[in-house]
Design a protein around this motif. Sequence first.
Motif, PDB file in Angstrom:
ATOM      1  N   ARG A   1       0.652  -1.153 -11.306  1.00  0.00           N
ATOM      2  CA  ARG A   1       0.009  -0.292 -10.318  1.00  0.00           C
ATOM      3  C   ARG A   1      -1.296  -0.922  -9.807  1.00  0.00           C
ATOM      4  NH1 ARG A   1      -0.610   4.075 -13.292  1.00  0.00           N
ATOM      5  NH2 ARG A   1       1.431   4.945 -12.806  1.00  0.00           N
ATOM      6  N   ARG A   2      -2.054  -1.522 -10.702  1.00  0.00           N
ATOM      7  CA  ARG A   2      -3.300  -2.184 -10.275  1.00  0.00           C
ATOM      8  C   ARG A   2      -3.008  -3.370  -9.367  1.00  0.00           C
ATOM      9  NH1 ARG A   2      -8.102  -0.880 -12.445  1.00  0.00           N
ATOM     10  NH2 ARG A   2      -8.126   0.484 -14.286  1.00  0.00           N
ATOM     11  N   ALA A   3      -1.974  -4.157  -9.706  1.00  0.00           N
ATOM     12  CA  ALA A   3      -1.634  -5.303  -8.860  1.00  0.00           C
ATOM     13  C   ALA A   3      -1.121  -4.848  -7.492  1.00  0.00           C
ATOM     14  CB  ALA A   3      -0.592  -6.176  -9.561  1.00  0.00           C
ATOM     15  N   ALA A   4      -0.260  -3.816  -7.485  1.00  0.00           N
ATOM     16  CA  ALA A   4       0.299  -3.340  -6.219  1.00  0.00           C
ATOM     17  C   ALA A   4      -0.771  -2.725  -5.329  1.00  0.00           C
ATOM     18  CB  ALA A   4       1.400  -2.313  -6.497  1.00  0.00           C
ATOM     19  N   ALA A   5      -1.826  -2.180  -5.922  1.00  0.00           N
ATOM     20  CA  ALA A   5      -2.893  -1.592  -5.120  1.00  0.00           C
ATOM     21  C   ALA A   5      -3.593  -2.626  -4.265  1.00  0.00           C
ATOM     22  CB  ALA A   5      -3.904  -0.899  -6.029  1.00  0.00           C
ATOM     23  N   LEU A   6      -3.550  -3.903  -4.676  1.00  0.00           N
ATOM     24  CA  LEU A   6      -4.147  -4.987  -3.894  1.00  0.00           C
ATOM     25  C   LEU A   6      -3.091  -5.819  -3.181  1.00  0.00           C
ATOM     26  CD1 LEU A   6      -6.860  -6.245  -6.406  1.00  0.00           C
ATOM     27  CD2 LEU A   6      -7.164  -4.745  -4.443  1.00  0.00           C
ATOM     28  N   ASP A   7      -1.881  -5.263  -3.045  1.00  0.00           N
ATOM     29  CA  ASP A   7      -0.761  -5.983  -2.432  1.00  0.00           C
ATOM     30  C   ASP A   7      -0.402  -7.210  -3.258  1.00  0.00           C
ATOM     31  OD1 ASP A   7       1.254  -6.286  -0.622  1.00  0.00           O
ATOM     32  OD2 ASP A   7       0.047  -7.328   0.878  1.00  0.00           O
ATOM     33  N   GLY A   8      -0.578  -7.091  -4.564  1.00  0.00           N
ATOM     34  CA  GLY A   8      -0.265  -8.199  -5.453  1.00  0.00           C
ATOM     35  C   GLY A   8       1.113  -8.054  -6.076  1.00  0.00           C
ATOM     36  N   ARG A   9       1.427  -9.009  -6.945  1.00  0.00           N
ATOM     37  CA  ARG A   9       2.739  -9.033  -7.584  1.00  0.00           C
ATOM     38  C   ARG A   9       2.555  -9.167  -9.091  1.00  0.00           C
ATOM     39  NH1 ARG A   9       5.649 -13.653  -3.816  1.00  0.00           N
ATOM     40  NH2 ARG A   9       5.365 -12.639  -1.789  1.00  0.00           N
ATOM     41  N   LEU A  10       3.517  -8.646  -9.814  1.00  0.00           N
ATOM     42  CA  LEU A  10       3.526  -8.768 -11.276  1.00  0.00           C
ATOM     43  C   LEU A  10       4.932  -9.113 -11.724  1.00  0.00           C
ATOM     44  CD1 LEU A  10       2.031  -8.298 -14.036  1.00  0.00           C
ATOM     45  CD2 LEU A  10       3.061  -6.015 -14.002  1.00  0.00           C
ATOM     46  N   SER A  11       5.030 -10.118 -12.572  1.00  0.00           N
ATOM     47  CA  SER A  11       6.318 -10.471 -13.179  1.00  0.00           C
ATOM     48  C   SER A  11       6.120 -10.588 -14.686  1.00  0.00           C
ATOM     49  CB  SER A  11       6.860 -11.788 -12.614  1.00  0.00           C
ATOM     50  OG  SER A  11       5.970 -12.857 -12.868  1.00  0.00           O
ATOM     51  N   VAL A  12       7.084 -10.079 -15.430  1.00  0.00           N
ATOM     52  CA  VAL A  12       7.022 -10.095 -16.894  1.00  0.00           C
ATOM     53  C   VAL A  12       8.312 -10.699 -17.408  1.00  0.00           C
ATOM     54  CG1 VAL A  12       6.761  -8.746 -18.994  1.00  0.00           C
ATOM     55  CG2 VAL A  12       5.556  -8.046 -16.922  1.00  0.00           C
TER      56      VAL A  12
END
Length: 435
Positions: free
Chosen positions: A406-417
């Motif tokens: 959610r924090r990454a998406a708030a800045l138009d970012g991406r997360l991969s795990v």
Amino acid sequence: MHTKPEPPEARAALPTGRAALSGLPAARAALRGLPTRLGLLARAGGTGLLALLALPVVLMCACLYVAGFGLPLLTPLLRGVRRLAGAERRRVGVVLGGPPVPEHYRPLDGPLLTRARIALTDPAGRRDLLWLPVHGLSGTLAAVLGLGLTISAVNNLTMPLWWWAVPGRAPSGVGFAVDSWWKAAAMLPIGAAVAVLAVALAAPLLRGQARLTRPLLTPPDGSVVERLAEVTASRAAALDAHGAELRRIERDLHDGTQNRLLAVVLHLGLIERALERDPEQALPLVRRARRAAGDALDELRDVVRGIHPPILAERGLDGAVSALAARCPVPCVVHTAGLTRTPAAVETAAYFVVAEALNNVAKHSRAAHVEVRLTREEDTLVIEVEDDGRGGADEHAGSGLVGIRRRAAALDGRLSVHSPVGGPTRLRAELPCGW
């Protein structure tokens, strides 16, 4: 003393000899890198076979979906394809000498029908379905050719040994059966030629196959409509993150600071009564009230630190992350070489991403070591947290990954795990900072 001049033929032959000598280091380097190349070819063959096996399963699931029965199978199947493509993205990055090929999937969240709609409309997912047959054929063929030449070279070069160890039962050579010493010895030059061919073809096979599949693994350029949808989703994620943050602050103030201040008020009331009845009993109550006030102040500082850590302004992101690593119960190494200052909102998000990731490692991973890497790739801050724990991290099992996403998406970012069972776990967050 006069020397006899060299004939022109000898002088002309000298450069050729020097060129041959200068090629020896390259040949030695190729031989040293051969095990790595063979390992990468084996990985290509393994993922290629898995892609070929997955293709009929995908087609069967598609037929069941059309018939109305394949909906529950669609999401786990496409998640498996994403993991397979993710492994190949990392391999292609190693082969072509760069970072892993970036991935850009829409998260498969929500109810079953929502997940199915996202899976069917995701452009990156559709490209994965095209990638399956291409990689299945090219990866398998490259592995068979490269590994087959190597096995054939070893077989031919060891033919005299086989003939000596098991006379009359040695393996067959190229084109004829080995039934005598001279035939076994004749396999040596053939094996040497095949070995040279295997060494010479290993790198071109790897690069050619990687260049063939990389365009299908690379995220497509989004259209205006898709970009608008991403911005809308990012705005919704920002609002969700903001709402979650407000609820967290309210909870911390209500459950922590408010109770501490209430204790101070109660102690002050007791002090007031003691001063009216027995002033000598007031001193211990004053000390208790002072301790309660100190606890309330510490609690309030923790709340403020959770809104925006003051250490970010004092020491920057690298210093703040180093402080987090120092407090982590798992031995942690931080790499921030060449990291420059970024916008405050990005640094704050990055700080909390690392904090939550290290908290997950300490609580769930049973790891003995963890590494944090922060790098700046053009206009993107890349955060990588990797531990050697047991793996199996589940985003929907209360592990904190939802908050990080959610924090990454708030800045138009991406997360991969990437967290297979048995480990290791690798978290990668990309936060754009060029706006």
